[in-house]
Write a protein that holds these residues in place. Structure first.
Motif, short mmCIF file in Angstrom:
data_model
loop_
_atom_site.label_atom_id
_atom_site.label_comp_id
_atom_site.label_asym_id
_atom_site.label_seq_id
_atom_site.Cartn_x
_atom_site.Cartn_y
_atom_site.Cartn_z
N VAL A 52 0.82 -1.22 0.00
CA VAL A 52 0.00 0.00 0.00
C VAL A 52 0.85 1.26 0.00
O VAL A 52 0.35 2.35 -0.26
N PRO A 54 2.99 3.81 -1.75
CA PRO A 54 3.10 4.13 -3.18
C PRO A 54 4.45 3.77 -3.77
O PRO A 54 5.50 4.16 -3.25
N ARG A 147 -9.75 -2.53 1.79
CA ARG A 147 -8.70 -2.15 0.85
C ARG A 147 -9.24 -2.28 -0.57
O ARG A 147 -10.25 -2.94 -0.81
N GLN A 154 -3.44 0.76 -8.66
CA GLN A 154 -2.98 1.17 -7.34
C GLN A 154 -3.63 0.32 -6.25
O GLN A 154 -4.82 0.02 -6.30
N GLU A 156 -4.65 0.42 -2.39
CA GLU A 156 -4.88 1.52 -1.46
C GLU A 156 -5.69 1.11 -0.25
O GLU A 156 -6.56 0.23 -0.32
N ASP A 157 -5.41 1.78 0.88
CA ASP A 157 -6.24 1.69 2.08
C ASP A 157 -7.34 2.73 1.98
O ASP A 157 -7.14 3.80 1.39
N SER A 160 -6.39 6.22 3.17
CA SER A 160 -5.47 7.02 2.37
C SER A 160 -6.17 7.77 1.24
O SER A 160 -5.56 8.57 0.55
N LEU A 161 -7.47 7.53 1.07
CA LEU A 161 -8.21 8.17 0.00
C LEU A 161 -8.50 9.61 0.36
O LEU A 161 -8.75 9.95 1.52
#
Length: 225
Positions: A52, A54, A147, A154, A156-157, A160-161
């Motif tokens: 997760v 980047p 997730r 990508q 992502e969690d 994190s959005l």
């Protein structure tokens, strides 16, 4: 002169594919295939999973067994669920490619212990709407989080959005956009992954224009008849 010729064409690029399919049941065989198209042989391949963070990749502990370009799992287990990538390198001339495109590999169990509950309860959504996703465990939902793997590749969690927040086992997206299209699932603190759901977010104006166009077309047909 040869060096100039090398740089006048596109650089070697690793391309990852999956056979026979990305969606598996426990016990199914699967092969990840890494290739460098239109370039000479002599490549050695390495295998990774995407994290997760980047741009961060973890090298598989048994990466070397796929050095020839094929990483085969004869009997897939839940632990093999993940987002994979590969990389190629050669000695003569010395070159190492960037990481390849990513591929989501999903292995489902027969009786998953947790479910992903979506509200509103559908997989097709419009932009600028709120969306809630909750992980509900048969006995205890504590420690589960949402997730996703987006169409843009990508991992992502929810937390994190830009418009997302994770509270307990619930992910809330305050205003959806087309970039929220992807595969969502529930993941435990220990890394267990269950109940993947494909969610698509459409631009509402496009659908409204389509509906209007269809209505006009049907009306014209009626008048013609």
């Amino acid at each position: 002169m040869l060096l100039m010729t090398d740089f006048s064409i596109s650089a070697p690029r690793a391309v990852l594919s999956v056979s026979p399919q990305n969606w598996l049941t426990e016990g199914d065989p699967v092969t990840l295939i890494c290739e460098v198209h239109s370039f000479s042989t002599g490549w050695t391949f390495s295998w990774f999973t995407l994290t997760v963070s980047p741009g961060h990749y973890d090298l598989l502990s048994d990466s070397s067994r796929g050095a020839g370009g094929n990483y085969t799992v004869s009997s897939a287990a839940l632990k093999h669920t993940g987002v994979y990538a590969c990389r190629a390198e050669r000695e003569k001339p010395v070159y190492k490619t960037q990481h390849s495109n990513t591929q989501l590999l999903w292995v489902s169990g027969v009786f998953p212990p947790v479910s992903l509950i979506i509200s509103p309860s559908r997989t097709q959504h419009f932009t600028s709407a709120s969306l809630s996703l909750s992980c509900e465990h048969q006995s205890n939902s504590t420690g589960w989080r949402v997730r996703r793997y987006t169409d843009g590749g990508q991992l992502e969690d929810c937390s994190s959005l830009r418009r997302g927040s994770q509270t307990g086992s619930t992910c809330a997206i305050s205003s959806t956009s087309t970039s929220d299209t992807g595969v969502y699932w529930c993941e435990s603190e220990s890394g267990e992954k269950h109940h993947p759901v494909n969610i698509t977010v459409h631009c509402e104006s496009v659908f409204l224009n389509l509906i209007i166009s269809l209505a006009v077309y049907n009306q014209c047909r009626k008048q013609a008849d």
